[in-house]
Design a protein around this motif. Structure first.
Motif, short mmCIF file in Angstrom:
data_model
loop_
_atom_site.label_atom_id
_atom_site.label_comp_id
_atom_site.label_asym_id
_atom_site.label_seq_id
_atom_site.Cartn_x
_atom_site.Cartn_y
_atom_site.Cartn_z
N GLY A 192 27.23 30.08 10.48
CA GLY A 192 28.47 29.55 9.95
C GLY A 192 28.50 29.53 8.44
N VAL A 193 27.34 29.35 7.80
CA VAL A 193 27.33 29.15 6.35
C VAL A 193 26.66 30.32 5.62
CG1 VAL A 193 26.62 27.59 4.50
CG2 VAL A 193 27.31 26.66 6.70
N ILE A 194 25.46 30.66 6.03
CA ILE A 194 24.69 31.66 5.26
C ILE A 194 25.13 33.09 5.54
CG2 ILE A 194 22.36 32.47 4.69
CD1 ILE A 194 22.77 29.56 3.99
N SER A 195 25.36 33.42 6.83
CA SER A 195 25.68 34.83 7.11
C SER A 195 27.16 35.02 7.41
CB SER A 195 24.83 35.34 8.27
OG SER A 195 25.25 34.74 9.46
N SER A 196 28.01 34.04 7.05
CA SER A 196 29.43 34.23 7.36
C SER A 196 29.96 35.38 6.51
CB SER A 196 30.22 32.95 7.09
OG SER A 196 30.20 32.66 5.72
N GLY A 197 30.75 36.23 7.15
CA GLY A 197 31.27 37.41 6.45
C GLY A 197 30.49 38.67 6.79
N CYS A 198 29.29 38.53 7.39
CA CYS A 198 28.53 39.72 7.81
C CYS A 198 29.29 40.34 8.98
CB CYS A 198 27.12 39.36 8.27
SG CYS A 198 26.08 38.80 6.93
N ARG A 199 29.43 41.64 8.98
CA ARG A 199 30.17 42.32 10.05
C ARG A 199 29.29 43.36 10.71
NH1 ARG A 199 33.26 38.74 8.89
NH2 ARG A 199 35.12 38.86 7.62
N ASP A 200 29.54 43.59 12.01
CA ASP A 200 28.74 44.58 12.74
C ASP A 200 28.90 45.98 12.15
OD1 ASP A 200 27.86 42.66 14.38
OD2 ASP A 200 29.27 43.07 16.01
N TYR A 201 30.13 46.28 11.64
CA TYR A 201 30.35 47.64 11.15
C TYR A 201 29.74 47.87 9.77
CZ TYR A 201 34.43 45.17 9.22
OH TYR A 201 35.24 44.27 8.60
N ASN A 202 29.27 46.80 9.11
CA ASN A 202 28.61 46.99 7.81
C ASN A 202 27.19 47.50 8.01
OD1 ASN A 202 30.77 46.03 6.41
ND2 ASN A 202 30.01 43.94 6.28
N ASP A 203 26.66 48.22 6.99
CA ASP A 203 25.26 48.60 7.12
C ASP A 203 24.38 47.40 6.75
OD1 ASP A 203 25.02 48.49 4.33
OD2 ASP A 203 25.65 50.56 4.12
N GLU A 204 23.07 47.58 7.00
CA GLU A 204 22.13 46.47 6.84
C GLU A 204 22.12 45.95 5.40
OE1 GLU A 204 17.46 46.13 7.59
OE2 GLU A 204 18.48 47.67 8.75
N GLU A 205 22.17 46.88 4.42
CA GLU A 205 22.10 46.51 3.01
C GLU A 205 23.32 45.68 2.62
OE1 GLU A 205 19.86 46.71 0.83
OE2 GLU A 205 20.64 47.13 -1.17
N THR A 206 24.52 46.08 3.11
CA THR A 206 25.74 45.33 2.79
C THR A 206 25.66 43.92 3.36
OG1 THR A 206 26.97 47.39 2.86
CG2 THR A 206 28.26 45.38 3.00
N ASN A 207 25.21 43.82 4.62
CA ASN A 207 25.12 42.48 5.23
C ASN A 207 24.10 41.61 4.49
OD1 ASN A 207 27.13 42.62 7.12
ND2 ASN A 207 25.81 43.46 8.71
N ARG A 208 23.02 42.25 3.99
CA ARG A 208 22.03 41.47 3.23
C ARG A 208 22.67 40.96 1.94
NH1 ARG A 208 17.32 44.84 2.37
NH2 ARG A 208 17.21 44.76 4.60
N LYS A 209 23.51 41.81 1.31
CA LYS A 209 24.20 41.39 0.08
C LYS A 209 25.12 40.21 0.38
CE LYS A 209 24.14 45.19 -3.05
NZ LYS A 209 24.65 46.46 -3.40
N ILE A 210 25.81 40.28 1.53
CA ILE A 210 26.74 39.19 1.88
C ILE A 210 25.96 37.88 2.04
CG2 ILE A 210 28.31 38.36 3.69
CD1 ILE A 210 29.18 41.29 4.05
N VAL A 211 24.78 37.96 2.66
CA VAL A 211 23.96 36.74 2.81
C VAL A 211 23.61 36.18 1.43
CG1 VAL A 211 21.68 35.90 3.53
CG2 VAL A 211 23.01 37.32 5.08
N VAL A 212 23.24 37.09 0.49
CA VAL A 212 22.88 36.61 -0.86
C VAL A 212 24.10 36.05 -1.58
CG1 VAL A 212 21.89 37.28 -3.08
CG2 VAL A 212 20.95 38.21 -0.99
N VAL A 213 25.28 36.70 -1.41
CA VAL A 213 26.50 36.17 -2.03
C VAL A 213 26.76 34.76 -1.50
CG1 VAL A 213 29.01 36.43 -2.25
CG2 VAL A 213 27.57 38.43 -2.37
N ASN A 214 26.63 34.59 -0.18
CA ASN A 214 26.82 33.27 0.42
C ASN A 214 25.89 32.23 -0.19
OD1 ASN A 214 28.85 33.14 2.51
ND2 ASN A 214 27.66 34.68 3.59
N LEU A 215 24.59 32.61 -0.24
CA LEU A 215 23.59 31.69 -0.78
C LEU A 215 23.89 31.37 -2.23
CD1 LEU A 215 20.25 33.04 0.69
CD2 LEU A 215 21.11 30.71 0.87
N PHE A 216 24.21 32.44 -2.99
CA PHE A 216 24.45 32.27 -4.41
C PHE A 216 25.67 31.38 -4.65
CE2 PHE A 216 25.43 33.30 -8.70
CZ PHE A 216 24.18 33.44 -9.25
N ALA A 217 26.75 31.65 -3.88
CA ALA A 217 27.96 30.84 -4.05
C ALA A 217 27.66 29.39 -3.72
CB ALA A 217 29.07 31.38 -3.15
N LEU A 218 26.85 29.19 -2.69
CA LEU A 218 26.52 27.83 -2.25
C LEU A 218 25.69 27.10 -3.32
CD1 LEU A 218 27.30 26.76 0.54
CD2 LEU A 218 24.93 27.08 1.24
#
Ligand SMILES: Nc1nc2c(ncn2[C@@H]2O[C@H](COP(=O)(O)OP(=O)(O)OP(=O)(O)O)[C@@H](O)[C@H]2O)c(=O)[nH]1
Length: 377
Positions: free
Chosen positions: A17-43
């Motif tokens: 709900g918080v850390i990996s929100s926004g990760c999508r199945d159609y994204n590649d692994e690197e993009t989803n990892r970036k989304i996790v970092v964006v989430n963490l960073f924003a938090l």
């Protein structure tokens, strides 16, 4: 045990709900990892700027307090965008917004000085963040632009653009150490990306090797199994037929014994390429064993599969293999079976195997169907 499970489920719910929100199945692994970092960073950014902002307001430092609270709001917007947005490019928009927000905050801290003139020290957060989000090239460009803006602000005649004052040595050393951190971050990000690419290529290569036969470049048993599972599911959903053909080259041992193992390999490659070119794009042919091949034919009933098998048999018999000094005619026997979808693949395999055995018994170079083996009532 129960308490352990429930705390694990809370952690998982928090993560999704918080850390990996926004990760999508159609994204590649690197993009989803970036989304996790964006989430963490924003938090993290939101928590720090919010608490520092409140503290600044309590200390009656209203400009600093309002800028910090404004930044906390922007961090929250990034987090919210990732969480709720159906925007396809939210994973690009939010990092850009984060970097812009961070740069503006840093510029404000340089101009105002922050608490006891320590504000400029925060600028070292920028290079690793910008490199990770924007990549090496855009990251370096962004940092050069930021450095130029800082130079203008700090060295403007009479410090007219500053609300505070820094010693000359501090300004020079700040910019030099910032350039060093930028260089190191770019170098680190470049190494990280290179290692990531190498590991991804190796893993793709290994995956291909595990599912493909290197001699014929056909899927191997494991490779075709995935295709079969998928097609069985589809055939069930759409109430379609699905047939298989098991094929075994005739007297292949004699080919090896007479012409050598290398000639045998050439013959196998010849057979594989002829089989590949004989099927529709929705079908599959695989190397099932040594000189055995399995065709999987979605949307095909047994009589049509028999017809196809006979066409392939004829074409193989009519197309000799070109060896070094001579041409070699190869024939094969075929066992055809339609899958009973409620029973599954194993039964169809065993039926096609029996049919193939009968084809060999009957003199080879022929097609036998499973239904012809069971006496009609
Ligand atoms: N060159 C080569 N030979 C292979 C390969 N895999 C299996 N073989 C050979 O295929 C031959 C199969 O022989 P058998 O199972 O006796 O069958 P066969 O001679 O084809 O006779 P029938 O099937 O009864 O018509 C064996 O000699 C195996 O060594 C391979 O990758 N390359």
């Amino acid at each position: 045990m129960k308490a352990q499970n429930s705390s694990r489920s809370i952690i998982m719910r928090f993560y999704h709900g918080v850390i990996s929100s926004g990760c999508r199945d159609y994204n590649d692994e690197e993009t989803n990892r970036k989304i996790v970092v964006v989430n963490l960073f924003a938090l993290v950014g939101m928590s720090i700027t919010l608490s520092l902002g409140i503290k600044a307001l309590f200390n009656a430092d209203y400009p600093l307090g309002s800028v910090l609270l404004g930044s906390a709001f922007l961090f929250a917007v990034c987090k919210g965008l990732l969480h709720h947005s159906k925007l396809r490019y939210s994973h690009i928009i939010t990092p850009v917004l984060l970097v812009i927000c961070l740069m503006s905050l840093m510029i404000f801290l340089i101009i105002g000085g922050g608490v006891a003139n320590t504000g400029p020290l925060w600028i070292f957060v920028l290079p690793p963040v910008a490199m990770f989000f924007a990549g090496v090239v855009f990251g370096v460009v962004t940092m050069v632009v930021f450095t130029l803006i800082c130079c203008v602000i700090m060295f403007y005649p009479g410090e007219a653009l500053l609300m505070t004052s820094y010693p000359h040595e501090f300004k020079v050393r700040l910019l030099l150490s910032f350039a060093t951190v930028t260089f190191l971050s770019a170098f680190y990000e470049h190494s990280r990306q290179t290692s990531f690419r190498i590991i991804r290529d190796i893993s793709e290569k290994f995956e291909k090797q595990a599912l493909n036969d290197p001699l014929t470049d056909l899927p191997n048993r494991r490779g075709v199994q995935q295709f079969i599972d998928f097609e069985i599911g589809r055939a069930k959903r759409q109430s379609e037929e699905l047939s298989i053909i098991l094929c075994d080259i005739d007297r292949f041992k004699q080919v090896n014994d007479k012409y050598g193992h290398d000639a045998g390999d050439i013959a196998l490659q010849h057979v594989a390429s002829l089989f590949k070119s004989s099927i529709r794009h929705q079908d599959a042919v695989s190397r099932w064993g040594g000189e055995e091949f399995l065709f999987v034919l979605p949307g095909t009933k047994e009589s049509d599969a028999e017809h196809l098998a006979d066409k392939i048999r004829q074409s193989l018999a009519d197309t000799p293999v070109q060896l070094k000094n001579e041409q070699l005619t190869i024939t094969a026997s075929f066992g055809v079976a339609q899958l009973n979808l409620s029973v599954g693949l194993d039964k169809a395999l065993s039926l096609s195997d029996k049919a193939l055995y009968r084809a060999k018994e009957n003199g080879r170079n022929q097609v036998v169907t499973a239904s012809s083996l069971t006496p009609k009532a």
